[in-house]
Write an enzyme that holds these catalytic residues in place. Structure first.
Site, PDB file in Angstrom:
ATOM      1  N   HIS A 179      -4.209   6.687  -0.330  1.00 25.68           N
ATOM      2  CA  HIS A 179      -4.247   5.302  -1.056  1.00 25.68           C
ATOM      3  C   HIS A 179      -5.452   4.698  -0.858  1.00 25.68           C
ATOM      4  O   HIS A 179      -6.229   5.167   0.384  1.00 25.68           O
ATOM      5  CB  HIS A 179      -3.405   4.528   0.288  1.00 25.68           C
ATOM      6  CG  HIS A 179      -3.716   3.042   0.139  1.00 25.68           C
ATOM      7  ND1 HIS A 179      -3.462   2.143  -1.237  1.00 25.68           N
ATOM      8  CD2 HIS A 179      -4.265   2.238   1.162  1.00 25.68           C
ATOM      9  CE1 HIS A 179      -3.926   1.018  -0.874  1.00 25.68           C
ATOM     10  NE2 HIS A 179      -4.245   0.936   0.582  1.00 25.68           N
ATOM     11  N   CYS A 218       0.830  -1.112  -0.125  1.00 24.39           N
ATOM     12  CA  CYS A 218       0.061   0.183   0.062  1.00 24.39           C
ATOM     13  C   CYS A 218       0.790   1.190  -0.036  1.00 24.39           C
ATOM     14  O   CYS A 218       0.485   2.208  -0.592  1.00 24.39           O
ATOM     15  CB  CYS A 218      -0.957   0.090   1.153  1.00 24.39           C
ATOM     16  SG  CYS A 218      -1.546  -1.572   1.552  1.00 24.39           S
ATOM     17  N   ASN A 267      -9.302  -1.528  -3.980  1.00 30.05           N
ATOM     18  CA  ASN A 267      -8.169  -1.380  -3.613  1.00 30.05           C
ATOM     19  C   ASN A 267      -6.973  -1.929  -4.225  1.00 30.05           C
ATOM     20  O   ASN A 267      -6.994  -3.446  -4.319  1.00 30.05           O
ATOM     21  CB  ASN A 267      -8.136  -1.695  -1.951  1.00 30.05           C
ATOM     22  CG  ASN A 267      -6.762  -1.643  -1.202  1.00 30.05           C
ATOM     23  OD1 ASN A 267      -5.875  -1.344  -1.780  1.00 30.05           O
ATOM     24  ND2 ASN A 267      -6.775  -1.609  -0.051  1.00 30.05           N
TER      25      ASN A 267
END
Lengths: 352, 74
Positions: free
Chosen positions: A268, A118, A298
């Site tokens: 993010h 991430c 994601n």
């Protein structure tokens, strides 16, 4: 506090590539009421899934080719390439070496893999910008290739993970430029949370074995093998809601950056519930915070450049903008970056 | 503890305030869900500046146990 100021480098362009296959969360097999609640809270309606033959590097390769073409860069002038991913082609060799050859870059090219999820784009940017900056013009052009095919490390039978993650690859172009103010970073790490997001088996701490492919049921709707990623949602949420706003504030304070002067805060894309907590805690207007979660989920380290391409493309190519990016997750690792863009190259999203 | 109970109760929409006592086993409340858990975690971060772990929620059964955990981490 790890703060870093990297002058004499400039952000030239960004591109992103996603697999063609769309996986819709409304088709995911679970209780319909629970599913509706889940989709509303994570904010992901669909995402892209790579087929068996497609790797993170393939998506990054396509994104890079298009970006190089748009920038009209001579491939012989690309002096460095950094590849950031948790899903490389092989355990060895490094995927960045394979990409150097595949892209037809010079053999006089610095390449390196970085293993981060991430937080990877922000960290990768700090690495490639520092490299180019400290070369004093010896390394002039660099490619930061950041992508993941997280669907390959996620169990379809795990409702706590599968609906969240999508696949994407991105390319970011950085160039040396005298007197450019460059990038400013805040970067941080807390390995105490290493177990919060982890693929427990298959590395060298716990080797692959005959048991590695056995599905274990942890609770109803949560089955995975030891080679699949485990996500402790509560711990990750707690970490991010606390640390992401602190990181952004620390960056703004350290470099005396006026929050109101920032055009876009690109975070993010973890999940909508968490991201909105972070946004409201920072008191940032929603018009300054783009989301690509709804259509792409994601996508691990690719989320920030992907969101720039899908949500900000029109303004990126025509305007001069001030950005803050902030990323947080597996490691645990997190960071924020301030940079400006000046009518950069940004091809439309590419399908693989 | 009074204030903590109040903050805790504020994360629920349908549960009557009288149901929140120090010895309430909060995971047995009908309204409890994974989303309420996140809401509690966010409240504890906001009000007490404490970063809980998932296990802190998992090992606590009463509101008082969670309150004591938060205090021990301050």
């Amino acid at each position: 506090m790890a703060h870093l100021e990297v002058p004499n480098v400039v952000f030239r362009g960004v591109s992103a590539c996603v697999p063609k296959t769309i996986d819709k969360n409304c088709d995911y097999p679970m209780d319909e009421t629970d599913k509706a609640k889940l989709i509303a809270s994570i904010g992901v309606e669909q995402k892209r899934i790579a087929n068996d033959d497609t790797c993170s590097s393939d998506l990054c390769y396509k994104a890079a080719e298009q970006l190089i073409a748009d920038l009209k860069w001579d491939k012989n002038e690309i002096d460095c390439l950094i590849f950031v991913s948790q899903t490389p082609d092989y355990i060895l060799p490094a995927t960045s070496c394979i990409l150097q050859d595949r892209l037809g870059l010079s053999k006089e090219c610095y390449t390196q893999d970085i293993s981060l999820g991430c937080s990877g784009w922000v960290y990768g940017l700090s690495s490639i910008a520092s490299l180019i900056s400290c070369s004093n013009g010896s390394l002039r052009k660099g490619l930061l290739l950041v992508g993941d095919t997280t669907s390959k490390t996620t169990s379809y039978k795990d409702k706590s993970s599968w609906p969240l993650f999508g696949d994407a690859g991105t390319a970011t172009a950085i160039e040396y430029e005298d007197n450019n103010q460059g990038f400013k970073f805040h970067l941080a790490t807390d390995g105490d949370g290493a177990n919060a997001i982890i693929i427990p088996v298959g590395g060298y701490r716990k080797r692959y074995s005959n048991d590695s492919l056995i599905y274990k049921e942890y609770e109803e709707g949560i089955q995975r093998t030891d080679l699949d990623c485990y996500l402790d949602g509560m711990s990750v949420f707690s970490f991010a809601v606390s640390k992401a706003p602190k990181s952004v504030n620390s960056l703004l304070e350290k470099y005396s950056i006026d929050k109101d002067s920032i055009d876009y805060f690109t975070f993010h894309q973890a999940n909508l519930y968490l991201n909105e907590k972070v946004r409201t805690k920072l008191k940032i207007d929603s018009s300054k915070v783009p989301y690509s979660l709804k259509n792409y989920g994601n996508t691990s380290c690719a989320t920030i450049p992907l969101t720039m391409v899908t949500e900000l493309r029109n303004v990126l190519v025509s305007n001069n903008l001030k950005h803050v990016g902030c990323a947080f997750g597996v490691g645990l690792s997190w960071g924020s970056v301030y940079f400006e863009t000046n009518q950069i190259a940004c091809p439309e999203i590419i399908e693989y | 503890m009074e204030k903590f109970l109040e903050n805790f109760a504020a994360q629920f929409d349908d549960t009557d305030a009288s149901e929140f006592r120090a010895n309430t086993e909060f995971k047995n409340l009908a309204e409890w869900s994974s989303l309420t858990a996140l809401s509690i975690i966010a409240m504890i971060d906001e009000e007490y500046d404490v970063q809980l772990k998932g296990d802190d929620i998992r090992i606590s059964s009463t509101i008082e146990e969670l309150f004591n955990l938060v205090n021990s981490k301050k």
